[in-house]
Design a protein around this motif. Structure first.
Motif, PDB file in Angstrom:
ATOM      1  N   VAL A   1      39.817 -33.815 -14.952  1.00 33.40           N
ATOM      2  CA  VAL A   1      40.907 -34.597 -14.410  1.00 33.40           C
ATOM      3  C   VAL A   1      40.638 -34.891 -12.937  1.00 33.40           C
ATOM      4  O   VAL A   1      40.963 -35.952 -12.431  1.00 33.40           O
ATOM      5  CB  VAL A   1      42.251 -33.863 -14.577  1.00 33.40           C
ATOM      6  CG1 VAL A   1      43.396 -34.652 -13.958  1.00 33.40           C
ATOM      7  CG2 VAL A   1      42.525 -33.588 -16.044  1.00 33.40           C
ATOM      8  N   TYR A   2      40.016 -33.923 -12.281  1.00 34.18           N
ATOM      9  CA  TYR A   2      39.677 -34.049 -10.859  1.00 34.18           C
ATOM     10  C   TYR A   2      38.160 -33.980 -10.696  1.00 34.18           C
ATOM     11  O   TYR A   2      37.469 -33.387 -11.521  1.00 34.18           O
ATOM     12  CB  TYR A   2      40.277 -32.895 -10.053  1.00 34.18           C
ATOM     13  CG  TYR A   2      41.766 -32.759 -10.171  1.00 34.18           C
ATOM     14  CD1 TYR A   2      42.607 -33.689  -9.580  1.00 34.18           C
ATOM     15  CD2 TYR A   2      42.340 -31.692 -10.848  1.00 34.18           C
ATOM     16  CE1 TYR A   2      43.985 -33.561  -9.663  1.00 34.18           C
ATOM     17  CE2 TYR A   2      43.709 -31.554 -10.942  1.00 34.18           C
ATOM     18  CZ  TYR A   2      44.530 -32.490 -10.348  1.00 34.18           C
ATOM     19  OH  TYR A   2      45.878 -32.365 -10.436  1.00 34.18           O
ATOM     20  N   PRO A   3      37.636 -34.521  -9.602  1.00 38.36           N
ATOM     21  CA  PRO A   3      36.213 -34.331  -9.326  1.00 38.36           C
ATOM     22  C   PRO A   3      35.935 -32.859  -8.998  1.00 38.36           C
ATOM     23  O   PRO A   3      36.822 -32.145  -8.512  1.00 38.36           O
ATOM     24  CB  PRO A   3      35.945 -35.228  -8.122  1.00 38.36           C
ATOM     25  CG  PRO A   3      37.268 -35.495  -7.513  1.00 38.36           C
ATOM     26  CD  PRO A   3      38.279 -35.355  -8.597  1.00 38.36           C
ATOM     27  N   LEU A   4      34.727 -32.412  -9.277  1.00 35.30           N
ATOM     28  CA  LEU A   4      34.384 -31.008  -9.057  1.00 35.30           C
ATOM     29  C   LEU A   4      34.567 -30.581  -7.605  1.00 35.30           C
ATOM     30  O   LEU A   4      34.960 -29.451  -7.328  1.00 35.30           O
ATOM     31  CB  LEU A   4      32.940 -30.749  -9.491  1.00 35.30           C
ATOM     32  CG  LEU A   4      32.690 -30.698 -10.988  1.00 35.30           C
ATOM     33  CD1 LEU A   4      31.202 -30.590 -11.279  1.00 35.30           C
ATOM     34  CD2 LEU A   4      33.427 -29.537 -11.608  1.00 35.30           C
ATOM     35  N   TYR A   5      34.278 -31.469  -6.665  1.00 34.59           N
ATOM     36  CA  TYR A   5      34.328 -31.082  -5.255  1.00 34.59           C
ATOM     37  C   TYR A   5      35.743 -30.755  -4.781  1.00 34.59           C
ATOM     38  O   TYR A   5      35.914 -30.106  -3.761  1.00 34.59           O
ATOM     39  CB  TYR A   5      33.708 -32.160  -4.363  1.00 34.59           C
ATOM     40  CG  TYR A   5      34.419 -33.496  -4.370  1.00 34.59           C
ATOM     41  CD1 TYR A   5      35.536 -33.727  -3.584  1.00 34.59           C
ATOM     42  CD2 TYR A   5      33.944 -34.539  -5.159  1.00 34.59           C
ATOM     43  CE1 TYR A   5      36.181 -34.949  -3.595  1.00 34.59           C
ATOM     44  CE2 TYR A   5      34.584 -35.771  -5.177  1.00 34.59           C
ATOM     45  CZ  TYR A   5      35.697 -35.963  -4.385  1.00 34.59           C
ATOM     46  OH  TYR A   5      36.328 -37.178  -4.400  1.00 34.59           O
ATOM     47  N   ARG A   6      36.764 -31.178  -5.513  1.00 36.31           N
ATOM     48  CA  ARG A   6      38.144 -30.870  -5.105  1.00 36.31           C
ATOM     49  C   ARG A   6      38.536 -29.437  -5.439  1.00 36.31           C
ATOM     50  O   ARG A   6      39.414 -28.870  -4.813  1.00 36.31           O
ATOM     51  CB  ARG A   6      39.130 -31.837  -5.753  1.00 36.31           C
ATOM     52  CG  ARG A   6      39.084 -33.186  -5.075  1.00 36.31           C
ATOM     53  CD  ARG A   6      40.043 -34.189  -5.583  1.00 36.31           C
ATOM     54  NE  ARG A   6      41.412 -33.728  -5.701  1.00 36.31           N
ATOM     55  CZ  ARG A   6      42.384 -34.494  -6.165  1.00 36.31           C
ATOM     56  NH1 ARG A   6      42.125 -35.730  -6.547  1.00 36.31           N
ATOM     57  NH2 ARG A   6      43.613 -34.037  -6.262  1.00 36.31           N
ATOM     58  N   GLY A   7      37.872 -28.857  -6.423  1.00 32.04           N
ATOM     59  CA  GLY A   7      38.113 -27.465  -6.765  1.00 32.04           C
ATOM     60  C   GLY A   7      39.506 -27.169  -7.294  1.00 32.04           C
ATOM     61  O   GLY A   7      39.945 -26.027  -7.287  1.00 32.04           O
ATOM     62  N   GLU A   8      40.214 -28.175  -7.756  1.00 30.12           N
ATOM     63  CA  GLU A   8      41.562 -27.966  -8.280  1.00 30.12           C
ATOM     64  C   GLU A   8      41.512 -27.618  -9.758  1.00 30.12           C
ATOM     65  O   GLU A   8      40.618 -28.039 -10.474  1.00 30.12           O
ATOM     66  CB  GLU A   8      42.408 -29.223  -8.079  1.00 30.12           C
ATOM     67  CG  GLU A   8      42.642 -29.542  -6.628  1.00 30.12           C
ATOM     68  CD  GLU A   8      43.549 -30.735  -6.445  1.00 30.12           C
ATOM     69  OE1 GLU A   8      44.564 -30.823  -7.163  1.00 30.12           O
ATOM     70  OE2 GLU A   8      43.236 -31.563  -5.590  1.00 30.12           O
ATOM     71  N   LYS A   9      42.491 -26.860 -10.182  1.00 32.28           N
ATOM     72  CA  LYS A   9      42.603 -26.495 -11.587  1.00 32.28           C
ATOM     73  C   LYS A   9      44.008 -26.806 -12.052  1.00 32.28           C
ATOM     74  O   LYS A   9      44.960 -26.757 -11.279  1.00 32.28           O
ATOM     75  CB  LYS A   9      42.294 -25.017 -11.781  1.00 32.28           C
ATOM     76  CG  LYS A   9      40.858 -24.672 -11.460  1.00 32.28           C
ATOM     77  CD  LYS A   9      40.545 -23.269 -11.824  1.00 32.28           C
ATOM     78  CE  LYS A   9      39.075 -23.014 -11.507  1.00 32.28           C
ATOM     79  NZ  LYS A   9      38.643 -21.724 -11.971  1.00 32.28           N
ATOM     80  N   LEU A  10      44.140 -27.129 -13.319  1.00 32.60           N
ATOM     81  CA  LEU A  10      45.449 -27.461 -13.866  1.00 32.60           C
ATOM     82  C   LEU A  10      46.295 -26.232 -14.157  1.00 32.60           C
ATOM     83  O   LEU A  10      47.507 -26.313 -14.233  1.00 32.60           O
ATOM     84  CB  LEU A  10      45.301 -28.292 -15.143  1.00 32.60           C
ATOM     85  CG  LEU A  10      44.717 -29.683 -14.958  1.00 32.60           C
ATOM     86  CD1 LEU A  10      44.551 -30.358 -16.297  1.00 32.60           C
ATOM     87  CD2 LEU A  10      45.584 -30.516 -14.043  1.00 32.60           C
ATOM     88  N   GLY A  11      45.657 -25.111 -14.354  1.00 31.64           N
ATOM     89  CA  GLY A  11      46.404 -23.891 -14.646  1.00 31.64           C
ATOM     90  C   GLY A  11      46.926 -23.844 -16.072  1.00 31.64           C
ATOM     91  O   GLY A  11      47.943 -23.221 -16.347  1.00 31.64           O
ATOM     92  N   ILE A  12      46.243 -24.520 -16.968  1.00 27.85           N
ATOM     93  CA  ILE A  12      46.638 -24.517 -18.377  1.00 27.85           C
ATOM     94  C   ILE A  12      45.617 -23.690 -19.144  1.00 27.85           C
ATOM     95  O   ILE A  12      44.430 -23.986 -19.118  1.00 27.85           O
ATOM     96  CB  ILE A  12      46.684 -25.949 -18.945  1.00 27.85           C
ATOM     97  CG1 ILE A  12      47.681 -26.791 -18.159  1.00 27.85           C
ATOM     98  CG2 ILE A  12      47.018 -25.927 -20.420  1.00 27.85           C
ATOM     99  CD1 ILE A  12      47.668 -28.257 -18.544  1.00 27.85           C
ATOM    100  N   ASN A  13      46.086 -22.651 -19.824  1.00 27.04           N
ATOM    101  CA  ASN A  13      45.136 -21.828 -20.563  1.00 27.04           C
ATOM    102  C   ASN A  13      45.064 -22.272 -22.028  1.00 27.04           C
ATOM    103  O   ASN A  13      45.851 -23.089 -22.486  1.00 27.04           O
ATOM    104  CB  ASN A  13      45.481 -20.345 -20.438  1.00 27.04           C
ATOM    105  CG  ASN A  13      46.800 -19.994 -21.078  1.00 27.04           C
ATOM    106  OD1 ASN A  13      47.299 -20.688 -21.950  1.00 27.04           O
ATOM    107  ND2 ASN A  13      47.395 -18.900 -20.631  1.00 27.04           N
ATOM    108  N   ASP A  14      44.119 -21.706 -22.733  1.00 21.69           N
ATOM    109  CA  ASP A  14      43.871 -22.084 -24.126  1.00 21.69           C
ATOM    110  C   ASP A  14      45.085 -21.852 -25.018  1.00 21.69           C
ATOM    111  O   ASP A  14      45.388 -22.657 -25.898  1.00 21.69           O
ATOM    112  CB  ASP A  14      42.681 -21.305 -24.685  1.00 21.69           C
ATOM    113  CG  ASP A  14      41.373 -21.685 -24.028  1.00 21.69           C
ATOM    114  OD1 ASP A  14      41.367 -22.637 -23.231  1.00 21.69           O
ATOM    115  OD2 ASP A  14      40.356 -21.030 -24.314  1.00 21.69           O
TER     116      ASP A  14
END
Length: 84
Positions: A48-61
């Motif tokens: 969803v985001y480029p790798l360099y932003r380092g953001e995570k959605l926080g949604i687990n499996d």
């Protein structure tokens, strides 16, 4: 670009085992992108985001499995087996 167009691309690519046909389908899709549609490229890479932003959605499996189960009315065990 609409997500439905991207969904159609995913379906075309997954419907053939032929690598060259997949490459052709993807290249035709990319040629038709207009302007700066970097978000589309991220989605093609499963991001969803480029790798360099380092953001995570926080949604687990587990949350994703529950959402899929409820959305499609499927048993959680069948969603898990398809997931694997």
């Amino acid at each position: 670009m609409y997500y439905s167009e991207l969904k159609e691309l995913y379906e075309k690519i997954s419907s053939t085992p032929k690598r060259l046909e997949k490459v052709k389908t993807l290249s035709e899709f990319l040629k038709n992108l207009k302007g700066n549609e970097s978000e589309t490229i991220y989605l093609l890479f499963g991001r969803v985001y480029p790798l360099y932003r380092g953001e995570k959605l926080g949604i687990n499996d587990k949350l994703i499995i529950n959402v899929i189960s409820k959305a499609f009315g499927a048993e959680i065990s069948s969603v898990i087996s398809e997931w694997k």
